[in-house]
Design a protein around this motif. Structure first.
Motif, PDB file in Angstrom:
ATOM      1  N   ALA A 283       5.784 -16.474  18.049  1.00 49.92           N
ATOM      2  CA  ALA A 283       7.151 -15.994  17.829  1.00 49.92           C
ATOM      3  C   ALA A 283       7.136 -14.711  16.997  1.00 49.92           C
ATOM      4  CB  ALA A 283       7.983 -17.051  17.121  1.00 49.92           C
ATOM      5  N   ILE A 284       7.925 -13.727  17.434  1.00 55.10           N
ATOM      6  CA  ILE A 284       8.046 -12.484  16.675  1.00 55.10           C
ATOM      7  C   ILE A 284       9.035 -12.682  15.536  1.00 55.10           C
ATOM      8  CG2 ILE A 284       8.951 -10.116  16.746  1.00 55.10           C
ATOM      9  CD1 ILE A 284       7.743  -9.790  19.470  1.00 55.10           C
ATOM     10  N   ARG A 285       8.627 -12.309  14.334  1.00 54.56           N
ATOM     11  CA  ARG A 285       9.502 -12.367  13.170  1.00 54.56           C
ATOM     12  C   ARG A 285       9.679 -10.960  12.618  1.00 54.56           C
ATOM     13  NH1 ARG A 285       7.136 -17.925  10.375  1.00 54.56           N
ATOM     14  NH2 ARG A 285       7.963 -19.334  11.984  1.00 54.56           N
ATOM     15  N   VAL A 286      10.881 -10.688  12.170  1.00 49.04           N
ATOM     16  CA  VAL A 286      11.262  -9.334  11.757  1.00 49.04           C
ATOM     17  C   VAL A 286      11.246  -9.227  10.240  1.00 49.04           C
ATOM     18  CG1 VAL A 286      13.045  -7.560  11.920  1.00 49.04           C
ATOM     19  CG2 VAL A 286      12.715  -9.178  13.818  1.00 49.04           C
ATOM     20  N   SER A 287      10.714  -8.133   9.732  1.00 48.02           N
ATOM     21  CA  SER A 287      10.710  -7.897   8.286  1.00 48.02           C
ATOM     22  C   SER A 287      12.131  -7.667   7.782  1.00 48.02           C
ATOM     23  CB  SER A 287       9.853  -6.673   7.960  1.00 48.02           C
ATOM     24  OG  SER A 287      10.085  -6.239   6.632  1.00 48.02           O
ATOM     25  N   PRO A 288      12.508  -8.302   6.681  1.00 44.63           N
ATOM     26  CA  PRO A 288      13.829  -8.034   6.088  1.00 44.63           C
ATOM     27  C   PRO A 288      13.991  -6.561   5.709  1.00 44.63           C
ATOM     28  CG  PRO A 288      12.829  -9.994   5.112  1.00 44.63           C
ATOM     29  CD  PRO A 288      11.768  -9.327   5.938  1.00 44.63           C
ATOM     30  N   LEU A 289      12.866  -5.875   5.454  1.00 48.23           N
ATOM     31  CA  LEU A 289      12.931  -4.475   5.050  1.00 48.23           C
ATOM     32  C   LEU A 289      13.293  -3.554   6.217  1.00 48.23           C
ATOM     33  CD1 LEU A 289       9.887  -4.315   2.613  1.00 48.23           C
ATOM     34  CD2 LEU A 289      12.255  -4.909   2.149  1.00 48.23           C
ATOM     35  N   ALA A 290      13.218  -4.062   7.440  1.00 49.17           N
ATOM     36  CA  ALA A 290      13.631  -3.255   8.590  1.00 49.17           C
ATOM     37  C   ALA A 290      15.131  -3.018   8.575  1.00 49.17           C
ATOM     38  CB  ALA A 290      13.232  -3.950   9.897  1.00 49.17           C
ATOM     39  N   LEU A 291      15.874  -3.887   7.878  1.00 44.60           N
ATOM     40  CA  LEU A 291      17.326  -3.757   7.841  1.00 44.60           C
ATOM     41  C   LEU A 291      17.767  -2.462   7.164  1.00 44.60           C
ATOM     42  CD1 LEU A 291      18.261  -7.436   6.884  1.00 44.60           C
ATOM     43  CD2 LEU A 291      18.099  -6.424   9.166  1.00 44.60           C
ATOM     44  N   GLY A 292      16.890  -1.890   6.337  1.00 49.04           N
ATOM     45  CA  GLY A 292      17.240  -0.659   5.630  1.00 49.04           C
ATOM     46  C   GLY A 292      17.013   0.597   6.442  1.00 49.04           C
ATOM     47  N   ILE A 293      16.490   0.448   7.652  1.00 49.46           N
ATOM     48  CA  ILE A 293      16.239   1.611   8.511  1.00 49.46           C
ATOM     49  C   ILE A 293      16.951   1.357   9.837  1.00 49.46           C
ATOM     50  CG2 ILE A 293      14.470   3.142   9.468  1.00 49.46           C
ATOM     51  CD1 ILE A 293      12.480   1.857   7.548  1.00 49.46           C
ATOM     52  N   PRO A 294      18.157   1.873  10.005  1.00 44.35           N
ATOM     53  CA  PRO A 294      18.982   1.540  11.183  1.00 44.35           C
ATOM     54  C   PRO A 294      18.282   1.748  12.520  1.00 44.35           C
ATOM     55  CG  PRO A 294      20.281   2.731   9.560  1.00 44.35           C
ATOM     56  CD  PRO A 294      18.869   2.765   9.075  1.00 44.35           C
ATOM     57  N   GLU A 295      17.523   2.848  12.665  1.00 44.11           N
ATOM     58  CA  GLU A 295      16.869   3.127  13.941  1.00 44.11           C
ATOM     59  C   GLU A 295      15.794   2.094  14.240  1.00 44.11           C
ATOM     60  OE1 GLU A 295      17.278   5.226  11.492  1.00 44.11           O
ATOM     61  OE2 GLU A 295      18.640   6.764  12.241  1.00 44.11           O
ATOM     62  N   VAL A 296      15.039   1.695  13.205  1.00 42.01           N
ATOM     63  CA  VAL A 296      13.995   0.685  13.388  1.00 42.01           C
ATOM     64  C   VAL A 296      14.635  -0.666  13.706  1.00 42.01           C
ATOM     65  CG1 VAL A 296      12.138  -0.590  12.248  1.00 42.01           C
ATOM     66  CG2 VAL A 296      12.352   1.875  11.904  1.00 42.01           C
ATOM     67  N   GLU A 297      15.662  -1.019  12.950  1.00 38.20           N
ATOM     68  CA  GLU A 297      16.350  -2.288  13.190  1.00 38.20           C
ATOM     69  C   GLU A 297      16.918  -2.348  14.605  1.00 38.20           C
ATOM     70  OE1 GLU A 297      20.063  -5.005  11.484  1.00 38.20           O
ATOM     71  OE2 GLU A 297      19.832  -2.916  10.871  1.00 38.20           O
ATOM     72  N   ALA A 298      17.518  -1.239  15.061  1.00 39.28           N
ATOM     73  CA  ALA A 298      18.130  -1.214  16.395  1.00 39.28           C
ATOM     74  C   ALA A 298      17.073  -1.426  17.475  1.00 39.28           C
ATOM     75  CB  ALA A 298      18.856   0.107  16.607  1.00 39.28           C
ATOM     76  N   TYR A 299      15.909  -0.761  17.320  1.00 37.06           N
ATOM     77  CA  TYR A 299      14.849  -0.927  18.312  1.00 37.06           C
ATOM     78  C   TYR A 299      14.376  -2.373  18.353  1.00 37.06           C
ATOM     79  CZ  TYR A 299      10.531  -0.519  20.907  1.00 37.06           C
ATOM     80  OH  TYR A 299       9.535  -0.713  21.840  1.00 37.06           O
ATOM     81  N   ILE A 300      14.144  -2.944  17.172  1.00 40.32           N
ATOM     82  CA  ILE A 300      13.632  -4.314  17.109  1.00 40.32           C
ATOM     83  C   ILE A 300      14.644  -5.296  17.696  1.00 40.32           C
ATOM     84  CG2 ILE A 300      12.990  -6.186  15.536  1.00 40.32           C
ATOM     85  CD1 ILE A 300      11.749  -4.037  13.710  1.00 40.32           C
TER      86      ILE A 300
END
Length: 334
Positions: A283-300
């Protein structure tokens, strides 16, 4: 003077009651600047609020030490350096020094004094902190230290040692109060440099990479292990699950398990920089720190969230586990 990002090893054994209390007071719970405005000078408050607009930050401090033994080491530290917190034989926290200052009164208020009456008056604020779970023994091996060497006091690593850890652990510098003159001087140094700007890849490594991709991509197209898209081979790379530089010789030769196909449209980058992990079972899990970078969060969120990586197997789990504990941008331990 050009400042290269160095790595500072900060001993902080949380199994000691006092250390853990300090950690809870000013790392788990950030320090609110306005609560201590009576002890902070105006310039420090202004810099802190510029760096941390929400008005609070994680803080730590260092005692001068007997006969000021720590002061010469502290003088080597700068905003922009990376700090590793270690204790009980593990590195468990890391972050960037955002600002440094000296304030005995504030340190005493936050942490009290030790048995000698000293306090942690050489203070610094941290940004971009993240959790790790790295045995100190592994750090010793990476840096070629004596097997019995321990991190007993505040230690500033050499440029070479810092560069080694920064590269192998994918450490991204966060916000810091850096002198803008540094950028001008660095550009001038690059312009004046007349040596080789590129390192020649070793033939064996090139052959290994080619063999990896050939094994993973047996036609003109292939499937990204992370997002699942079928793409032309030009847009897929043989991405090491565990960073190649820290693989043993046997691991490098484990062509069936050490790498996966990852697309160059984003999956390789977000995995390499730790914004996603592959958990046990795939299962892919997302870093909570990705939330601070909108472009990274959107891609994920668009391509990766909720997916299960079919490339995961029990034989590959040790490699994915290394990525989870060394590269994945986890939250700091509470």
């Amino acid at each position: 003077m050009i400042h290269v990002m160095r790595i500072v090893m900060q001993p902080a054994r949380r199994s000691e009651k006092d250390v853990d209390q300090h950690y809870q007071d000013t790392i788990v719970n950030s320090v609110v600047f306005d609560d201590h405005a009576d002890l902070l000078d105006a310039s420090t408050v202004a810099q802190l609020k510029e760096l941390f607009p929400d008005g609070q930050a994680q803080m730590w401090g260092i005692v001068p030490g007997k006969k000021n033994v720590n002061v010469s080491r502290i003088n080597k530290m700068r905003p922009g350096d990376w700090v590793f917190f270690s204790g009980d034989k593990r590195v468990y926290l890391g972050g960037t020094i955002a600002l440094m200052w000296r304030n005995r009164e504030l340190a005493t208020r936050l942490w009290g004094t030790d048995t000698a009456g000293s306090t942690w008056e050489y203070m610094y604020a941290l940004s971009g902190t993240r959790g790790f779970d790295i045995p100190v023994e592994e750090v010793r091996t990476l840096l070629g230290w004596n097997p019995n060497r321990n991190i007993m006091g505040i230690t500033v690593l050499s440029d070479e040692e810092s560069d080694t850890l920064q590269t192998l652990l994918t450490l991204d510098a966060a916000t810091a109060a850096l002198d803008p003159v540094d950028t001008i001087e660095e550009e001038a140094a690059v312009a004046a440099f007349d040596g080789e700007l590129e390192r020649t890849a070793q033939r064996a490594q090139r052959g290994e990479q080619a063999a990896l991709k050939k094994r993973l991509l047996n036609s003109s197209t292939g499937q990204c292990a992370l997002c699942g898209r079928t793409l032309p081979g030009t847009f897929l790379i043989a991405a090491h699950i565990k960073k190649r530089a820290v693989c043993s010789d046997d691991e490098k030769r484990d062509l069936a398990n050490i790498a996966m196909l990852a697309c160059t449209f984003g999956c390789d980058a977000v995995y390499e920089h730790g914004y996603i992990q592959v958990a046990t079972g795939g299962a892919i899990r997302v870093s909570p720190l990705a939330l601070g970078i909108p472009e990274v969060e959107a891609y994920i969120q668009e391509r990766l969230a909720g997916r299960t990586v079919t490339w995961w197997t029990p034989k590959r789990e040790s490699y994915y586990r290394w990525h989870r504990t060394h590269t994945f941008k986890d939250v700091p331990p509470a």
